[in-house]
Design a protein around this motif. Structure first.
Motif, PDB file in Angstrom:
ATOM      1  N   ASP A 223       1.688  -2.676  -3.898  1.00 56.05           N
ATOM      2  CA  ASP A 223       2.463  -2.837  -2.664  1.00 56.05           C
ATOM      3  C   ASP A 223       1.807  -2.069  -1.528  1.00 56.05           C
ATOM      4  O   ASP A 223       1.718  -2.575  -0.399  1.00 56.05           O
ATOM      5  CB  ASP A 223       3.898  -2.332  -2.868  1.00 56.05           C
ATOM      6  N   TRP A 224       1.366  -0.855  -1.814  1.00 49.64           N
ATOM      7  CA  TRP A 224       0.698  -0.047  -0.790  1.00 49.64           C
ATOM      8  C   TRP A 224      -0.567  -0.736  -0.313  1.00 49.64           C
ATOM      9  O   TRP A 224      -0.825  -0.819   0.898  1.00 49.64           O
ATOM     10  CB  TRP A 224       0.354   1.329  -1.370  1.00 49.64           C
TER      11      TRP A 224
ATOM     12  N   SER B  92      -1.377  -3.919  -0.379  1.00 45.82           N
ATOM     13  CA  SER B  92      -1.068  -5.113   0.407  1.00 45.82           C
ATOM     14  C   SER B  92      -0.672  -4.746   1.833  1.00 45.82           C
ATOM     15  O   SER B  92      -1.150  -5.354   2.805  1.00 45.82           O
ATOM     16  CB  SER B  92       0.060  -5.897  -0.274  1.00 45.82           C
ATOM     17  N   GLN B  93       0.166  -3.739   1.976  1.00 46.46           N
ATOM     18  CA  GLN B  93       0.614  -3.328   3.305  1.00 46.46           C
ATOM     19  C   GLN B  93      -0.540  -2.760   4.124  1.00 46.46           C
ATOM     20  O   GLN B  93      -0.711  -3.088   5.302  1.00 46.46           O
ATOM     21  CB  GLN B  93       1.724  -2.281   3.167  1.00 46.46           C
ATOM     22  N   GLN B  94      -1.365  -1.916   3.501  1.00 42.70           N
ATOM     23  CA  GLN B  94      -2.463  -1.291   4.218  1.00 42.70           C
ATOM     24  C   GLN B  94      -3.559  -2.308   4.578  1.00 42.70           C
ATOM     25  O   GLN B  94      -4.205  -2.197   5.625  1.00 42.70           O
ATOM     26  CB  GLN B  94      -3.060  -0.155   3.380  1.00 42.70           C
ATOM     27  N   THR B  95      -3.754  -3.295   3.707  1.00 44.81           N
ATOM     28  CA  THR B  95      -4.746  -4.329   3.991  1.00 44.81           C
ATOM     29  C   THR B  95      -4.329  -5.167   5.196  1.00 44.81           C
ATOM     30  O   THR B  95      -5.162  -5.520   6.042  1.00 44.81           O
ATOM     31  CB  THR B  95      -4.950  -5.228   2.755  1.00 44.81           C
ATOM     32  N   GLU B  96      -3.055  -5.475   5.291  1.00 36.88           N
ATOM     33  CA  GLU B  96      -2.560  -6.206   6.453  1.00 36.88           C
ATOM     34  C   GLU B  96      -2.747  -5.386   7.721  1.00 36.88           C
ATOM     35  O   GLU B  96      -3.138  -5.913   8.775  1.00 36.88           O
ATOM     36  CB  GLU B  96      -1.079  -6.557   6.260  1.00 36.88           C
ATOM     37  N   THR B  97      -2.481  -4.089   7.623  1.00 39.96           N
ATOM     38  CA  THR B  97      -2.685  -3.213   8.776  1.00 39.96           C
ATOM     39  C   THR B  97      -4.154  -3.164   9.168  1.00 39.96           C
ATOM     40  O   THR B  97      -4.502  -3.200  10.356  1.00 39.96           O
ATOM     41  CB  THR B  97      -2.181  -1.793   8.463  1.00 39.96           C
TER      42      THR B  97
END
Length: 236
Positions: free
Chosen positions: A156-157, A159-164
């Motif tokens: 989850d981390w 995925s979120q950081q990759t989008e950022t």
């Protein structure tokens, strides 16, 4: 940034302008894919005297090599257990952990105009320095595992950081980035640069290619880049 259609076993991205991240990894010797590229590869210049190694060259569905990366320093740990990482300088922890957290990876992306995808099913946007920034940012995240996370939370981390990272790479003029001049083949070249608690990322362009880089434990401010004249130096 580059639009993707299906390449190799990758699925089509839901972001119309995300660059192709993996594509088809070249088989046989790692160096073979690099040798088939029609653009020059870049790494750190001769001021860096440590170990060098190939990572992978990435090709589209039609076999055209699009980008690749080379590592300087040791392969980083994915999950540092006892290391407090400083993005641009020193680390704490034991000596072995410190050695594995001193690395810089240079990403070379072919400068390409807008074009039809190799399989004829889509349109690829022109590559830009943002393409290199995205690949560098996602590369840094791939070897990062914050100590406060357990295995079940890392996906989850990530995925979120990759989008950022994608959003940041898409706007290199945003306040999140600063300017940094570094030599490329001895010529001062402007890069966009940012730091985080996980390391640093930079991106810029030179003749015929876009360059990205990421690392930890090695200061980006003292780096220089140069065309790789002999890939055997990276075969280890």
């Amino acid at each position: 940034m580059e639009t993707t259609s299906q390449a190799g076993t990758d699925e089509v991205s839901d972001k119309a302008d995300k660059p192709e991240r993996r594509g088809t990894v070249e088989p046989s010797r790692p160096v073979d894919g690099y040798l088939r590229a029609t653009f020059p590869w870049y790494g750190l210049d001769a001021a860096y005297t440590g170990p060098r190694s190939l990572m992978q060259a990435v090709a589209a569905a039609d076999g055209t090599v699009q980008h690749g990366a080379v590592r300087h320093g040791s392969e980083p740990m994915i999950r540092p257990e006892n290391t407090a990482v400083s993005p641009a300088g020193s680390e704490g922890g034991d000596d072995g952990a410190e050695d594995r957290e001193r690395f810089a990876v240079v990403v070379t992306v072919a400068a390409s105009p807008a074009r039809t995808s190799g399989d004829g099913t889509g349109q690829l946007d022109a590559t830009t320095a943002s393409s290199a920034a995205w690949l560098a940012g996602s590369g840094l995240l791939s070897c990062t595992w914050p100590g406060q996370l357990d295995h079940t939370l890392r996906d989850d981390w990530l995925s979120q950081q990759t989008e950022t990272a994608f959003e940041l790479a898409d706007d290199l003029e945003s306040p999140e980035w600063s300017s940094l001049s570094l030599p490329v083949d001895g010529v001062p070249t402007l890069f966009r640069y940012r730091e985080s608690e996980y390391g640093w990322v930079l991106a810029g362009s030179t003749d015929g290619v876009h360059l990205g880089a990421y690392g930890r434990g090695m200061s980006a401010y003292g780096l220089g880049f140069a065309r790789i004249e002999d890939l055997r130096a990276y075969e280890g």
